[in-house]
Design a protein around this motif. Structure first.
Motif, PDB file in Angstrom:
ATOM      1  N   VAL A 107     125.470  41.038 -10.444  1.00 16.02           N
ATOM      2  CA  VAL A 107     126.414  41.401 -11.851  1.00 16.02           C
ATOM      3  C   VAL A 107     126.003  39.903 -12.836  1.00 16.02           C
ATOM      4  O   VAL A 107     126.451  38.997 -12.071  1.00 16.02           O
ATOM      5  N   LEU A 108     125.822  40.112 -13.946  1.00  9.52           N
ATOM      6  CA  LEU A 108     125.505  38.981 -14.867  1.00  9.52           C
ATOM      7  C   LEU A 108     125.888  39.074 -16.189  1.00  9.52           C
ATOM      8  O   LEU A 108     125.636  40.444 -16.610  1.00  9.52           O
ATOM      9  N   VAL A 136     125.802  36.180 -24.130  1.00 11.46           N
ATOM     10  CA  VAL A 136     126.988  36.409 -23.762  1.00 11.46           C
ATOM     11  C   VAL A 136     127.707  35.112 -23.368  1.00 11.46           C
ATOM     12  O   VAL A 136     126.964  34.615 -22.127  1.00 11.46           O
ATOM     13  N   GLU A 137     128.900  34.668 -23.713  1.00  7.06           N
ATOM     14  CA  GLU A 137     129.430  33.401 -23.131  1.00  7.06           C
ATOM     15  C   GLU A 137     130.599  34.054 -22.012  1.00  7.06           C
ATOM     16  O   GLU A 137     131.368  34.689 -22.405  1.00  7.06           O
ATOM     17  N   LEU A 138     130.237  33.746 -20.805  1.00  8.95           N
ATOM     18  CA  LEU A 138     131.002  34.132 -19.764  1.00  8.95           C
ATOM     19  C   LEU A 138     130.865  32.928 -18.471  1.00  8.95           C
ATOM     20  O   LEU A 138     129.724  32.730 -18.300  1.00  8.95           O
ATOM     21  N   GLY A 172     136.714  42.329 -22.280  1.00  3.58           N
ATOM     22  CA  GLY A 172     136.877  42.325 -23.619  1.00  3.58           C
ATOM     23  C   GLY A 172     135.577  42.660 -24.411  1.00  3.58           C
ATOM     24  O   GLY A 172     135.271  42.423 -25.526  1.00  3.58           O
ATOM     25  N   GLY A 173     134.882  43.629 -23.738  1.00  2.00           N
ATOM     26  CA  GLY A 173     133.646  44.272 -24.368  1.00  2.00           C
ATOM     27  C   GLY A 173     132.279  43.385 -24.187  1.00  2.00           C
ATOM     28  O   GLY A 173     131.422  43.583 -24.980  1.00  2.00           O
ATOM     29  N   LYS A 174     132.442  42.250 -23.497  1.00  2.00           N
ATOM     30  CA  LYS A 174     131.472  41.473 -23.212  1.00  2.00           C
ATOM     31  C   LYS A 174     130.228  42.344 -22.449  1.00  2.00           C
ATOM     32  O   LYS A 174     130.597  43.087 -21.557  1.00  2.00           O
ATOM     33  N   ALA A 217     133.895  31.555 -13.268  1.00  2.00           N
ATOM     34  CA  ALA A 217     135.189  31.518 -13.010  1.00  2.00           C
ATOM     35  C   ALA A 217     135.736  33.204 -13.693  1.00  2.00           C
ATOM     36  O   ALA A 217     136.609  33.920 -12.985  1.00  2.00           O
ATOM     37  N   GLU A 218     135.424  33.407 -14.985  1.00  2.00           N
ATOM     38  CA  GLU A 218     135.956  34.527 -15.770  1.00  2.00           C
ATOM     39  C   GLU A 218     135.293  35.755 -14.988  1.00  2.00           C
ATOM     40  O   GLU A 218     135.837  36.899 -14.865  1.00  2.00           O
ATOM     41  N   LEU A 219     134.087  35.576 -14.716  1.00  2.00           N
ATOM     42  CA  LEU A 219     133.449  36.968 -13.933  1.00  2.00           C
ATOM     43  C   LEU A 219     133.965  37.132 -12.479  1.00  2.00           C
ATOM     44  O   LEU A 219     134.431  38.268 -12.199  1.00  2.00           O
ATOM     45  N   ASP A 220     134.020  35.989 -11.852  1.00  2.00           N
ATOM     46  CA  ASP A 220     134.605  36.073 -10.341  1.00  2.00           C
ATOM     47  C   ASP A 220     136.061  36.652 -10.732  1.00  2.00           C
ATOM     48  O   ASP A 220     136.405  37.765  -9.709  1.00  2.00           O
ATOM     49  N   GLU A 221     136.901  36.095 -11.597  1.00  2.00           N
ATOM     50  CA  GLU A 221     138.407  36.967 -11.696  1.00  2.00           C
ATOM     51  C   GLU A 221     138.251  38.269 -12.058  1.00  2.00           C
ATOM     52  O   GLU A 221     139.078  39.013 -11.418  1.00  2.00           O
ATOM     53  N   ALA A 222     137.709  38.418 -12.878  1.00  2.00           N
ATOM     54  CA  ALA A 222     137.315  39.787 -13.337  1.00  2.00           C
ATOM     55  C   ALA A 222     137.142  40.940 -12.370  1.00  2.00           C
ATOM     56  O   ALA A 222     137.425  41.977 -12.100  1.00  2.00           O
TER      57      ALA A 222
END
Length: 90
Positions: free
Chosen positions: A40-41, A46-48, A24-26, A51-56
């Motif tokens: 990768v961080l 940026v609120e992430l 989403g452009g984060k 789990a969101e980063l892992d799934e992406a």
């Protein structure tokens, strides 16, 4: 992947700009100096979640990055190929 402080370390091929758009452009920050341990961080502010980063990253299929064309570079400063030709007298 190894986790800590909302970051991921992976050996998977990553296109950072593409991954950011997929989220989403984060904004993301990457350190790919070691191809077997790519970091990768989220960028500052940026609120992430992990789990969101892992799934992406799991579903991410990196597309090759292309170099901008001369026309792309000229357009980035508001010019065209024709403008360049005119300026050069061609």
């Amino acid at each position: 992947m190894i986790w800590g402080h909302n970051m991921a370390i992976t050996n998977k091929e990553i296109n950072l700009a593409q991954l950011s758009q997929e989220l989403g452009g984060k904004g993301l920050i990457g350190d790919f100096n070691d191809p077997k341990k790519k970091l990768v961080l989220p960028a500052d502010g940026v609120e992430l979640t992990e789990a969101e980063l892992d799934e992406a990253i799991k579903i991410h299929i990196a597309q090759p990055q292309t170099e901008p064309t001369v026309a792309d570079k000229l357009a980035s400063v508001g010019l065209s190929i024709d403008d360049l030709k005119d300026a050069l007298g061609l």
